[in-house]
Write an enzyme that holds these catalytic residues in place. Structure first.
Site, PDB file in Angstrom:
ATOM      1  N   LYS A   1      17.746 -13.563 -30.798  1.00  0.00           N
ATOM      2  CA  LYS A   1      17.269 -14.821 -31.375  1.00  0.00           C
ATOM      3  C   LYS A   1      15.764 -14.681 -31.553  1.00  0.00           C
ATOM      4  O   LYS A   1      15.148 -13.761 -31.001  1.00  0.00           O
ATOM      5  CB  LYS A   1      17.608 -16.011 -30.463  1.00  0.00           C
TER       6      LYS A   1
ATOM      7  N   VAL B   1      14.241 -14.930 -15.596  1.00  0.00           N
ATOM      8  CA  VAL B   1      14.297 -16.198 -14.862  1.00  0.00           C
ATOM      9  C   VAL B   1      13.273 -16.215 -13.734  1.00  0.00           C
ATOM     10  O   VAL B   1      12.566 -17.210 -13.532  1.00  0.00           O
ATOM     11  CB  VAL B   1      15.723 -16.438 -14.314  1.00  0.00           C
TER      12      VAL B   1
ATOM     13  N   CYS C   1      22.785 -14.851 -21.458  1.00  0.00           N
ATOM     14  CA  CYS C   1      23.527 -15.926 -20.796  1.00  0.00           C
ATOM     15  C   CYS C   1      24.926 -16.159 -21.361  1.00  0.00           C
ATOM     16  O   CYS C   1      25.919 -15.990 -20.658  1.00  0.00           O
ATOM     17  CB  CYS C   1      22.722 -17.222 -20.865  1.00  0.00           C
TER      18      CYS C   1
ATOM     19  N   LYS D   1      27.823 -13.263 -20.953  1.00  0.00           N
ATOM     20  CA  LYS D   1      28.293 -12.978 -19.589  1.00  0.00           C
ATOM     21  C   LYS D   1      28.815 -14.233 -18.898  1.00  0.00           C
ATOM     22  O   LYS D   1      29.738 -14.151 -18.077  1.00  0.00           O
ATOM     23  CB  LYS D   1      27.218 -12.292 -18.766  1.00  0.00           C
TER      24      LYS D   1
END
Length: 432
Positions: free
Chosen positions: A322, A11, A261, A264
């Protein structure tokens, strides 16, 4: 505008680079000296499509720099983003130690008014805790804002530069003006900047990810039911996805969600609910189903080999959670590797980007291949864990030639059922 971003993980690096791209001067701060040295030398530390180009451009144009010195990094910054890890603790709650440690440090060194922005995903009430931690030692005014990120790995640069919406939690008029000015260049097409109170903004992030995780898990349950009833989940997906109240995204059946993401955030929201004496039954069910779903294909594999995988060699395509990322956090592939090796099988794997990360985590427990077809050599079956584009239209004749048996277990439903039958493969997928 002068911006500081504390933390250069996924991030933080995307946030800092993208704000530099819109003309701001950004200094990113991290305590990892080796990582900062690498970034200073112009090397991106994560794999994210489109990031490297703007990263290099903004370093060359002196809008993006890196340091390990917090005081130097925040000097004269109008906005300071906290993009720090909030890993789940043993009880599922987000661990705020890194966020609160930096908040405490900021209190000692702030020299001018700044907006301190929680960019990390944090539980409801964190803005108040950060404010209290800074206030203990601060000699200047400041505001704490909650500004959750909604970045999808693999398309994070587009998500940041063209956001569906920007959520900002603050009740300070000064902070509202600064955050509005910062984000206006990113919403020129009319997408909203939504201002709300801090706690609502914090909850919005958890609610969004938990809802999407629920949507994925619901579809996986429908897929499992399809197999028992003889229905096809692809048809069901099309039938409900065209309903505008439901929408077509996040309805693809598979072997569960992973990443940094969803796991958690669902866990943390369930823990927050428990702390508030609320039994969030849906989220608890989502977590249980997702855990089981990750190794769903092991049942098919064991059934095919009469419950004996000892000595079998399994080719595995895909290790990342992914495509278009090297992130392996909570990746279904890791759960399947554990189950296979525990049953006595060997794994030969290929992934375009994630093999180094897997090797760093589990070492030489498996064999790493240079290309997809090398992974097939001498294998008894092929398992597909990640829907990378390179796996979508493979050379099926080559697959058949390299495998001992024409057996494919597809956790991402990449191939057409009739085509696989015509080609002579035994083919297991999800819900079809």
């Amino acid at each position: 505008m002068k911006i500081a971003v504390i933390g250069t993980g996924y991030v933080g690096l995307v946030t800092g680079t993208c704000f530099a791209e819109t003309g701001n001067h950004v200094t990113c701060v991290d305590i990892d000296e080796a990582k900062v040295n690498k970034l200073q030398s112009g090397k991106v530390t994560i794999y994210e499509p489109g990031l490297e180009v703007i990263f290099e451009r903004n370093i060359k144009q002196n809008r993006l720099d890196f340091t390990t010195n917090l005081e130097e990094g925040i000097k004269e910054a109008e906005v300071i983003f906290l993009a720090l890890p909030t890993p789940p603790g043993g009880d599922g709650a987000a661990d705020l130690q890194y966020v609160l440690k930096v908040a405490d440090d900021l209190g000692h060194i702030l020299e001018n008014y700044a907006v301190i922005v929680d960019k990390s995903t944090v539980p409801v009430g964190t803005a108040d805790k950060v404010h209290a931690a800074i206030s203990k030692n601060a000699k200047v005014d400041f505001d704490v804002v909650s500004n959750p990120e909604f970045l999808r790995e693999g398309v994070a640069v587009d998500d940041f530069m063209k956001p569906d919406r920007v959520v900002i939690g603050t009740q300070s008029e000064s902070a509202i003006k600064i955050m509005q000015r910062l984000y206006e260049p990113l919403v020129r097409q009319g997408n909203p900047i939504i201002f709300m109170d801090e706690k609502s903004a914090e909850l919005t992030k958890y609610a969004a990810n938990s809802f999407l995780a629920t949507k994925i898990t619901f579809m996986n349950e429908i897929a499992n039911l399809c197999e028992r009833l003889g229905a096809n989940v692809d048809m069901v997906r099309k039938g409900i996805g065209t309903d505008t109240r439901i929408g077509k995204r996040f309805l693809f059946a598979g072997i569960g969600y992973g990443g940094s993401c969803f796991p958690k955030d669902v866990q943390a929201l369930a823990k927050s609910a428990k702390d508030a004496n609320y039994d969030f039954k849906i989220l608890n069910a989502v977590m249980d189903v997702n855990t089981t779903q990750k190794t769903r294909l092991i049942e098919n594999l064991k059934g095919y080999f009469k419950n004996d995988l000892n000595g079998k060699t399994i080719a595995m395509w895909g290790l990342a959670f992914k495509p278009n990322t090297d992130d392996i956090r909570e990746a279904p592939a890791l759960y399947n590797i554990e189950a296979l090796t525990k049953a006595g099988a060997k794994v030969q794997a290929y992934d375009p980007e994630a093999m180094e990360n897997v090797k760093g985590q589990i070492g030489d427990q498996i064999t790493y291949s240079e290309n997809p077809y090398d992974a097939l050599k001498g294998a008894d079956a092929l398992m597909i864990m990640t829907e990378w584009p390179v796996f979508r239209t493979p050379d099926f004749n080559e697959i058949k030639k390299e495998l001992k048996e024409p057996l494919i277990l597809d956790g991402r439903n990449l191939y057409d059922l009739e085509q696989m039958k015509e080609l002579g493969f035994t083919y297991f997928s999800i819900g079809r």
